[in-house]
Design a protein around this motif. Sequence first.
Motif, PDB file in Angstrom:
ATOM      1  N   UNK A 176       0.910  -1.252  -0.035  1.00  0.00           N
ATOM      2  CA  UNK A 176       0.133  -0.044   0.038  1.00  0.00           C
ATOM      3  C   UNK A 176       0.818   1.330   0.190  1.00  0.00           C
ATOM      4  N   UNK A 177       2.077   1.186   0.251  1.00  0.00           N
ATOM      5  CA  UNK A 177       2.873   2.288   0.734  1.00  0.00           C
ATOM      6  C   UNK A 177       3.335   2.818  -0.849  1.00  0.00           C
ATOM      7  N   UNK A 209      -2.734   3.397  -2.891  1.00  0.00           N
ATOM      8  CA  UNK A 209      -3.653   3.762  -1.849  1.00  0.00           C
ATOM      9  C   UNK A 209      -4.860   4.582  -2.464  1.00  0.00           C
ATOM     10  N   UNK A 232      -7.553   2.186  -1.351  1.00  0.00           N
ATOM     11  CA  UNK A 232      -7.942   2.668   0.029  1.00  0.00           C
ATOM     12  C   UNK A 232      -9.343   3.787  -0.068  1.00  0.00           C
ATOM     13  N   UNK A 233      -8.784   4.900  -0.849  1.00  0.00           N
ATOM     14  CA  UNK A 233      -9.663   5.806  -0.906  1.00  0.00           C
ATOM     15  C   UNK A 233     -10.888   5.772  -1.393  1.00  0.00           C
ATOM     16  N   UNK A 257       3.811   3.914  -4.924  1.00  0.00           N
ATOM     17  CA  UNK A 257       2.905   4.207  -5.817  1.00  0.00           C
ATOM     18  C   UNK A 257       1.693   4.938  -5.271  1.00  0.00           C
ATOM     19  N   UNK A 258       0.578   4.783  -6.264  1.00  0.00           N
ATOM     20  CA  UNK A 258      -0.647   5.469  -6.155  1.00  0.00           C
ATOM     21  C   UNK A 258      -1.631   4.376  -5.641  1.00  0.00           C
TER      22      UNK A 258
END
Lengths: 287, 355
Positions: A243-244, A249, A253-254, A246-247
């Motif tokens: 999850x940490x 998340x 998640x968003x 690139x993009x």
Amino acid sequence: MMRSGVGRLLSALRRSPMLLAGVLMVLAFVSVGVLAPWIAPHDPRADSGISYQSPSREHLLGTNDGGADIFSRLVWGSRTTLQVAVLATALILVIGLAVGLTAGLRGGLVDTVLMRIVDIFLALPVIPLLLFVAALAERSLALSILMIGLFTWPQTARIVRSQTLTLRSRGYVANARGFGAGPFYVVTRHLVPTLGPIIGANLVFVAGVAVTTEAALSFLGLGDPAAVSWGAEINRALMSRQISFGTLWLSWLVPFGLALTLAILGFTLIGVALEPWSNPRWRRSQR
Amino acid sequence: MRRQGAVADPVITPEADVGLEASQVLGARPSRRQSKWVTIGSYVVTVFLLITFNFALPRLMPGDPIDAMMALSATTVLNDDTRGALEQYYNLDVPLPRQYLSYLTGLGRGDLGVSIVSNRPVTEELGKRVGWSLLLLLSASAIAMLIGIPLGIHSGWKRGKGVDRSLLGFFLAVQNLPIFILGSVVFILFIAKWDLFPYGSATTPLSDYHGLSEVADIIRHLALPALLMSFDFVTYEYLVMRSAMVGELGSDYLLGGRAKGLSERHLKYRYAGRNALLPVVTVIGLQFSLAIGAGLIIIEGIFSYPGVGGYMLGAVGTRDYPAMQGAFLVLTVGVVTTNLVVDLLYHRLDPRVAT
């Protein structure tokens, strides 16, 4: 001036942008939940073969750690949330009405005992209790809904009771009883119609609370392990080691956080907007 | 207007234009005007129920606790001797009433059993963590007060103006947002991606900080969890402070003060603000108890902060029953005790309720 409930609702919608926004949000969420099988392009559990894909035309929001289509999971997740909102709220309504009406109409010792029980339930912290039960029992969506219902009804019961008391003291209940009306008649013809708007506004809040609680529970990893749920997916994203980078998340998640936020915000906006409209004390002081 | 017998619902001041009494916002507590002894009696019953629930639930579940415990490791097979020894060790070989009795006497001595995972007394494990949880709660509460109360006073004073409307709109909109969404995003950005804050404990392990640098180290670990938790607190403190402030606006004493030539500032903070503070005191207490019951578990879980909430979550994950039960008891009794203190304080603080 007594207008019909629908007419009042429509004019309230026209007057309050807050209510309109809330209703639109909840409508959007409900229709996605109902139409999930037709909206979702993929099976939310099917493994497409490649994990952590970036968004593409095939997978609008990419794929998650298990290679499942994130967009489809988002769509199907709204169905789970919808189930919780409807079923838990119905359960709360049934218990709250039964306890509140009994306490308000019977009065005396019954009232005192029921209200003590309500007090005790109100003092209990819901999340630790749910955690405790979920840790020991077989986890399922039905259990989550049942538990949320069993621990969230006291507030509704209290509102129903206090409204019943004020209505009872206005005299027409006593009049109806005097003309020979039975308790069932009094409840269905007099109490439920007058209580309707107040309970309705309370239920919107309750639905929001139920959705939040279920999301928190599945976020903590204690929801139904088989269900596709927004809270659980946020947890899954957070726990993923990728999850940490690139993009990921942003596409994983968003969207789930946003969907949950908007659904809850919708309930909150309706509840806040309906408050002056449904609270009789308030209505009196404004006219 | 108010009729006898219909006083259970919160009193709404006619001026409160969003109808937000402290008790209403937080689930109809604690405006019930009841005697102190009823409150204390209720508390005792609730604590007793929690203790009994804590004892009974694992035993009511289908299956045997020893089996449930051993389900953790699929490779372990118990022979009868070991099973007997384990049952004896966990005091499961005597009749239920005796188990309950020895559970109660154990509690009386502060004995919460031994953690299955760490093999150490649960009381000792929890003792280490209670302090960090309290630090987290208190600092979050302090931050929230510093932000929520002045904003509420200002907003109420400027009722209906642009400042008030935008603040009110913002806080009403965010009042029910689940903290774990914001928490997850903050975690990913500030810890996982940008690596700005330490994570996973309350101090840097094996460090040798003393004095100020030790304090700084603790603050670095505390910052994000405390800020997030204070976000949860601030909303209601603002809403209730504002609503109480609005209730003071038309008061005669303000008119009198103006006539005397007191400055607006003086009237706003010293007069109206001070008078409106009482409901907020209640809210601060109730927020505290709500946070013990929910925020603590979620926030400590996200940031792996070594408090009681995170401990309970971890124990649930590893099926460490004694640890889970101990943490459950500490958290739930913490919640109802805070509620009791708030109720009793309310009796002391509000001259109308004081008997």
